[in-house]
Design a protein around this motif. Structure first.
Motif, short mmCIF file in Angstrom:
data_model
loop_
_atom_site.label_atom_id
_atom_site.label_comp_id
_atom_site.label_asym_id
_atom_site.label_seq_id
_atom_site.Cartn_x
_atom_site.Cartn_y
_atom_site.Cartn_z
N PRO A 1 0.78 -1.19 -0.13
CA PRO A 1 -0.18 0.07 0.07
C PRO A 1 0.95 1.23 0.09
O PRO A 1 1.98 1.32 0.57
N PHE A 2 0.39 2.34 -0.58
CA PHE A 2 1.17 3.73 -0.65
C PHE A 2 1.38 4.04 0.90
O PHE A 2 2.49 4.62 1.12
N ARG A 3 0.34 3.89 1.56
CA ARG A 3 0.57 4.40 2.84
C ARG A 3 0.62 3.34 3.93
O ARG A 3 -0.61 2.64 4.34
N PRO A 4 1.63 2.48 4.00
CA PRO A 4 1.79 1.34 4.90
C PRO A 4 1.58 1.62 6.35
O PRO A 4 1.73 2.84 7.04
N PRO B 1 8.82 0.40 2.79
CA PRO B 1 7.49 0.64 3.39
C PRO B 1 7.77 1.66 4.70
O PRO B 1 7.20 2.88 4.91
N GLN B 2 8.77 1.34 5.56
CA GLN B 2 9.05 2.00 7.03
C GLN B 2 9.55 3.33 6.36
O GLN B 2 9.06 4.34 7.24
N GLU B 3 10.56 3.50 5.38
CA GLU B 3 10.84 4.74 5.26
C GLU B 3 9.74 5.74 4.34
O GLU B 3 9.80 7.12 4.69
N ARG B 4 8.98 4.97 3.50
CA ARG B 4 7.83 5.65 2.95
C ARG B 4 7.08 6.26 4.01
O ARG B 4 6.45 7.38 3.87
#
Length: 349
Positions: A5-8, A113-116
């Motif tokens: 997902p774009f927003r994890p 995901p974590q950094e996004r």
């Protein structure tokens, strides 16, 4: 990207403790702030971002002393968003002097995901706390904390950059926001003229045995080259054209438990100190002195230490230097011509 997902969803660590007004000016407890000691001390990071216990993003800048902090933060702090390949760069400018800008590029790998999540969260939260720390003699001191806010325009622009990076549409990133550096060229070190190979400069002495014991051979090499690459990045993006266009060579010489990274020439001619210390003005000093294994600086002739040239910057172009037996033989001859009676570190005289 598919499957992500774009927003994890990322769960914060509830055990983390953050600096507060109550800790300002104090040495932080090594047990309570264990993660900060690990990041700033053991890993030697001069700046980093993390999620705090509440799930908000905090930024940290680590200076080698309180005096270094004072010299580097005379203006209102600003954050400029850039992109480099698939990363979002949040460049924290602590000194906006057009002659001596001082920026710290925090990188967020948008494919992770974590950094996004951290990049998006930083834009969404009401304010982002920037903690200034100093790390001296194994002790971490909380100097000061300030809050950074972003305008709606800054937020929308940065979110669009993140979306473009996430979806692999780099061409949609505004041209002025993209750090479009040409790939470093690879050339033989034989291409360097004798006068360049014979230059003297500044050596940054590193306790390499300690670094290897802590991080392993590969990890130690990565830390050193990361510090060098960050310094090169700042040189190439500097506001002053004479800094961007200056020529220099980075050398390495490993002897026993110590390693010398040598920059020739010393760069003092482009970093004339006006109101900053020499260590803060010179990006190589700034990043290499932040390593816990750093010992001291000294004047050095690379040839005298049996050093090999690794990187050459000339007129804004970056070159990786190839080494082979022919290069070693040439360095051997140059050493012998300068010190004919001395033992030759490159081989037989």
């Amino acid at each position: 990207m598919t499957g992500q997902p774009f927003r994890p969803e990322v769960a914060p660590d509830p055990t983390l403790t953050s600096p507060t007004a109550a800790t300002q000016g104090d040495v932080l407890d090594a047990a309570v702030f264990a993660d900060l000691y690990r990041l700033a001390g053991e890993e030697g990071l001069p700046y980093f971002a993390r999620l705090n216990a509440a799930g908000d993003v905090e930024l940290f800048l680590v200076f080698e002393s309180v005096d270094a902090f004072s010299e580097a933060t005379r203006d209102a702090v600003s954050v400029e968003f850039k992109t480099y390949r698939d990363k979002l760069l949040a460049v924290v400018w602590t000194l906006s002097d057009p002659i001596h800008p001082l920026g710290f590029p925090l990188a967020f790998d948008i494919k992770r995901p974590q950094e996004r999540h951290m990049a998006l969260r930083m834009l969404e939260q009401e304010k982002t706390l920037l903690h200034y720390l100093s790390y001296e003699a194994g002790l971490l001191t909380h100097i000061y904390t300030e809050a950074i806010t972003f305008s709606p325009l800054e937020v929308s622009r940065a979110e669009a950059m993140i979306r473009s990076l996430y979806e692999g549409r780099m061409e949609e990133v505004p041209r002025e926001a993209a750090v479009r550096e040409e790939e470093a060229e690879t050339i033989s070190a034989l291409a360097l003229p004798d006068q360049v190979l014979a230059e003297t400069g500044v050596a940054y002495l590193i306790d390499y045995a300690r670094m290897r014991k802590k991080h392993g051979e590969e990890g130690a090499q990565h830390l050193l080259m990361s510090a060098v690459q960050q310094a090169v990045w700042v040189m190439r993006r500097h506001a002053r054209s004479e800094v961007r266009e200056t020529a220099f060579t980075v050398w390495a010489a490993e002897q026993g438990e110590q390693l010398r990274l040598i920059v020739t020439p010393s760069l003092s001619h482009v970093f004339e100190v006006v109101h900053m210390s020499a260590d803060e003005a010179n990006p190589f000093a700034r990043f290499l002195l932040a390593l816990p294994e750093f010992v001291r600086t000294e004047e050095a002739a690379p040839l005298a230490w049996g050093a090999f040239p690794l990187i050459r910057m000339e007129n804004g172009r970056l070159f990786h230097l190839e080494l082979d037996e022919a290069v070693q033989e040439r360095l051997q001859r140059l050493f012998a011509s300068r010190w004919p009676a001395a033992s030759n570190p490159y081989g037989p005289r």
